[in-house]
Motif scaffolding. Structure first.
Motif, PDB file in Angstrom:
ATOM      1  N   ARG A   1     133.080   4.483 -83.624  1.00  0.00           N
ATOM      2  CA  ARG A   1     131.923   5.138 -82.996  1.00  0.00           C
ATOM      3  C   ARG A   1     131.074   4.172 -82.177  1.00  0.00           C
ATOM      4  NH1 ARG A   1     133.482   7.903 -87.297  1.00  0.00           N
ATOM      5  NH2 ARG A   1     133.147  10.175 -87.397  1.00  0.00           N
ATOM      6  N   GLN A   2     131.232   2.887 -82.410  1.00  0.00           N
ATOM      7  CA  GLN A   2     130.416   1.901 -81.675  1.00  0.00           C
ATOM      8  C   GLN A   2     130.761   1.878 -80.185  1.00  0.00           C
ATOM      9  OE1 GLN A   2     128.035   0.108 -82.988  1.00  0.00           O
ATOM     10  NE2 GLN A   2     128.354   0.159 -85.189  1.00  0.00           N
ATOM     11  N   VAL A   3     131.991   2.223 -79.817  1.00  0.00           N
ATOM     12  CA  VAL A   3     132.417   2.116 -78.412  1.00  0.00           C
ATOM     13  C   VAL A   3     132.333   3.450 -77.684  1.00  0.00           C
ATOM     14  CG1 VAL A   3     133.943   0.188 -78.936  1.00  0.00           C
ATOM     15  CG2 VAL A   3     134.858   2.512 -78.979  1.00  0.00           C
TER      16      VAL A   3
ATOM     17  N   TRP B   1     111.454   9.169 -87.328  1.00  0.00           N
ATOM     18  CA  TRP B   1     112.242   8.296 -86.472  1.00  0.00           C
ATOM     19  C   TRP B   1     113.730   8.513 -86.763  1.00  0.00           C
ATOM     20  CZ3 TRP B   1     110.445   3.937 -83.380  1.00  0.00           C
ATOM     21  CH2 TRP B   1     109.044   3.894 -83.255  1.00  0.00           C
ATOM     22  N   SER B   2     114.569   8.214 -85.786  1.00  0.00           N
ATOM     23  CA  SER B   2     116.020   8.283 -85.964  1.00  0.00           C
ATOM     24  C   SER B   2     116.603   6.886 -85.908  1.00  0.00           C
ATOM     25  CB  SER B   2     116.656   9.153 -84.874  1.00  0.00           C
ATOM     26  OG  SER B   2     116.214  10.485 -84.967  1.00  0.00           O
TER      27      SER B   2
ATOM     28  N   GLY C   1     121.652   0.052 -85.978  1.00  0.00           N
ATOM     29  CA  GLY C   1     120.551  -0.203 -86.903  1.00  0.00           C
ATOM     30  C   GLY C   1     119.176  -0.113 -86.277  1.00  0.00           C
ATOM     31  N   SER C   2     119.096   0.061 -84.966  1.00  0.00           N
ATOM     32  CA  SER C   2     117.789   0.159 -84.315  1.00  0.00           C
ATOM     33  C   SER C   2     117.209   1.560 -84.501  1.00  0.00           C
ATOM     34  CB  SER C   2     117.922  -0.155 -82.816  1.00  0.00           C
ATOM     35  OG  SER C   2     118.792   0.774 -82.195  1.00  0.00           O
ATOM     36  N   ASN C   3     115.889   1.640 -84.544  1.00  0.00           N
ATOM     37  CA  ASN C   3     115.197   2.921 -84.688  1.00  0.00           C
ATOM     38  C   ASN C   3     114.715   3.410 -83.334  1.00  0.00           C
ATOM     39  OD1 ASN C   3     115.474   2.899 -87.518  1.00  0.00           O
ATOM     40  ND2 ASN C   3     113.646   1.627 -87.737  1.00  0.00           N
TER      41      ASN C   3
ATOM     42  N   ASN D   1     121.812  10.579 -81.959  1.00  0.00           N
ATOM     43  CA  ASN D   1     122.522   9.745 -80.981  1.00  0.00           C
ATOM     44  C   ASN D   1     123.107   8.504 -81.650  1.00  0.00           C
ATOM     45  OD1 ASN D   1     122.086  11.369 -78.720  1.00  0.00           O
ATOM     46  ND2 ASN D   1     120.121  10.413 -78.265  1.00  0.00           N
ATOM     47  N   PHE D   2     124.215   8.003 -81.072  1.00  0.00           N
ATOM     48  CA  PHE D   2     124.795   6.750 -81.558  1.00  0.00           C
ATOM     49  C   PHE D   2     124.029   5.537 -81.039  1.00  0.00           C
ATOM     50  CE2 PHE D   2     129.259   8.785 -81.997  1.00  0.00           C
ATOM     51  CZ  PHE D   2     128.843   9.411 -83.167  1.00  0.00           C
ATOM     52  N   LYS D   3     123.267   5.733 -79.933  1.00  0.00           N
ATOM     53  CA  LYS D   3     122.521   4.619 -79.330  1.00  0.00           C
ATOM     54  C   LYS D   3     121.061   5.024 -79.187  1.00  0.00           C
ATOM     55  CE  LYS D   3     124.890   5.045 -75.731  1.00  0.00           C
ATOM     56  NZ  LYS D   3     125.289   4.914 -74.319  1.00  0.00           N
ATOM     57  N   GLY D   4     120.217   4.019 -79.007  1.00  0.00           N
ATOM     58  CA  GLY D   4     118.794   4.284 -78.833  1.00  0.00           C
ATOM     59  C   GLY D   4     118.381   4.419 -77.391  1.00  0.00           C
ATOM     60  N   GLN D   5     119.344   4.562 -76.467  1.00  0.00           N
ATOM     61  CA  GLN D   5     119.023   4.770 -75.051  1.00  0.00           C
ATOM     62  C   GLN D   5     120.041   5.723 -74.442  1.00  0.00           C
ATOM     63  OE1 GLN D   5     119.879   1.616 -76.084  1.00  0.00           O
ATOM     64  NE2 GLN D   5     121.881   1.287 -75.160  1.00  0.00           N
TER      65      GLN D   5
END
Length: 551
Positions: free
Chosen positions: A112-114, A210-211, A216-218, A281-285
């Motif tokens: 899932r990271q990619v 928060w998500s 690991g970022s919020n 979301n998998f990312k914070g942006q």
């Protein structure tokens, strides 16, 4: 002759065996079509999968074997006629069935990271957008899943076996070809196509939770950063401002509201809105790449990646274009006009010159010397109001520094009091007076900071002092009296403030936006999202503002 007589019984027995095999194969095919195992067991549920199978090679091999065994020419012709008749009588091939399995041994290879579904859904090899699959191991896009497709070849070369169709959201295991039915892939489907229920949309402004992203970022849903692909900060600040418009956001969070529109721009804006407000979301942006591609196409490259543009021009173009794509034939209104459209009364005064007549002897004849002043009154709808800033001082002070003047917002709002005269030279010299006769739910103001002359662009550094809350318009500009059953709603709160930093033609844009659930202010510049104080919002060089009307 003896050899021919001996071979005829063997040939008969061969034909009888072939007919028995065809009967057995036909019965087995019927069982498979009903979902039964030809050996007696039951198959799992099946899903359709269209794939052509070549039988020409088998037919050619059988014909060659028969010719090698001394078949006469007459018998060959009879058999060819029988084959032709069989081909004519044969029904059309049905699509082959594909197995639906719950247990896939390769699910632990999904990375899932990619995975990144923000970019255009094109095959990385053929550059086609038809029938595209995403490899859930490496994140690349490939077309098709048949035997000769790019996804099938990738599964054999790289050893990556789990793929998802970007349109149907079905997952498959290649090269085995079966469909995967496993609930562990639901989070990937939600990132590929975020979904919101009506109740979730209604409670968005109450959510303070928060998500957490995969790294690991919020992040706060609705307050995520946007990638600056290349000088696209003017698009990012416009999108972040429009995300604060509650009715507009709620409209685009549910795709059924704009399903009638065929415009790619409308659907890409809806997808971007759902991704910004998605809590899983998998990312914070988020990257607005697909939306930017739709903007370039719809604007004929007036706004494009790599070229800095004005957010005021972009906001005006975007609102008008989306309105034209969303309005129905019966009703000339849309969610855009419901949110932003107000109405002005414009009084225009201009000089009308007399027609000069000439006599035969060449003398001019003119009854009244000079010209008459003609007044025209009209009603004009608006989506945003432009405010004129006072000119900056030409001379420096004793410290050899230019004094940066300040002006209250109420002073420059007098342009719309119906009495202040504004002189214009285009398209003709005239004196204009403006008066607001209908206020919108969301008021967009932009300060005209940039002026062009024959040589360069100048920026007016004048600071505008404005209130963050409780902007009362009725104290400064005359407003029409409401109907008996209605209440005058003239009080507004600031929800977005776009700022330009740097020199004209260069520099960058950032935006201050308010988060309603906490009534906190955040400064957003591309990927950077930081909380700030309301006092800092009022100290900035405001370029465009959005105010929300009190209920």
């Amino acid at each position: 002759m003896a050899a021919d007589d001996l071979s005829s019984p063997a040939r008969k027995r061969g034909r009888e065996e072939e007919e028995e095999e065809e009967v057995v194969d036909g019965a087995a095919a019927q069982k498979r079509a009903r979902g039964e195992d030809p050996e007696g067991g039951a198959l799992l549920g099946l899903a359709n999968y269209e794939e052509d199978e070549d039988e020409d090679e088998e037919e050619a091999a059988a014909a060659g074997w028969r010719r090698a065994n001394g078949r006469h020419e007459e018998e060959e012709e009879e058999e060819e006629e029988e084959v032709d008749n069989d081909v004519r009588r044969a029904p059309e091939r049905r699509p082959r069935q594909v197995e639906l399995r719950r247990d896939c041994p390769y699910l632990d290879t999904v990375n899932r990271q990619v995975l990144d579904f923000d970019f255009e859904k094109f095959c990385s090899i053929s550059l086609s957008n038809l029938n595209v699959y995403a490899c859930l191991v490496c994140g690349k896009y490939y077309q098709g899943r048949g035997l000769k497709s790019h996804a099938y070849t990738h599964s054999l070369e790289a050893g990556h076996h789990v793929f998802i169709n970007l349109q149907t959201e079905k997952a498959y295991c290649l090269p085995d070809g079966y469909e995967i039915n496993d609930p562990s892939l639901e989070d990937i489907r939600h990132v590929l196509n975020p979904r919101f229920t009506t109740e979730q949309v209604r409670n968005l402004d109450r959510n303070k939770q928060w998500s957490r992203a995969l790294d690991g970022s919020n992040y706060l849903p609705g307050m995520v950063g946007l990638n600056n692909i290349k000088e696209t900060d003017f698009v990012n600040v416009t999108i972040q401002s429009l995300m604060r418009i509650t009715p507009l956001r709620n409209f685009f969070l549910i795709p059924e509201n704009y399903r009638h529109s065929k415009s790619p721009l409308v659907h890409r804006f809806g997808e971007l809105t759902r991704k910004i407000w998605h809590a899983r979301n998998f990312k914070g942006q988020v990257s607005p790449h697909e939306f930017l591609q739709a903007v370039m196409k719809a604007s004929d490259k007036r706004f494009q990646i790599g070229v800095q543009s004005d957010p005021v021009e972009f906001m005006s173009w975007l609102l008008n274009t989306m309105h034209s794509k969303l309005k129905s034939r019966k009703r000339n209104r849309s969610i855009i006009h419901d949110c932003f459209q107000g109405e002005l009364e414009v009084v225009k005064e201009f000089h009308k010159k007399h027609i000069v007549e000439k006599k035969e002897d060449g003398d001019e004849q003119n009854g009244d010397a000079g010209s008459d002043i003609v007044t025209e009154t009209s009603r004009v709808p608006f989506l945003m109001l432009g405010l004129d800033l006072p000119p900056p001082p030409l001379f420096k002070d004793a410290m050899e520094k230019n004094i940066i003047p300040q002006v209250p917002l109420f002073n420059i709002l007098k342009k719309f009091d119906g009495e202040t005269v504004t002189e214009v030279v285009r398209p003709s010299i005239a004196r204009m007076r403006y008066r607001v006769i209908r206020l919108p739910k969301y008021l967009i103001l932009h300060m005209r900071r940039f002026t062009k002359n024959n040589f360069f662009v100048e920026k007016n550094p004048t600071l505008v002092n404005f209130p963050v809350k409780n902007l009362e318009l009725k104290d400064y500009i005359p407003l029409p009296k409401p109907k008996d059953t209605e209440k005058l709603r003239s009080k507004y709160d600031l929800i977005a403030n776009i700022v330009h930093d740097g020199k004209p033609g260069e520099g960058c844009y950032r935006v201050f936006v308010q988060r309603k659930s906490e009534e906190a202010w955040y400064e957003m510049q591309d990927l950077h999202v930081t909380e700030t104080l309301p006092q800092m919002v009022a100290l900035s060089e405001a370029y465009m503002q959005i105010y929300e009307q009190h209920e």
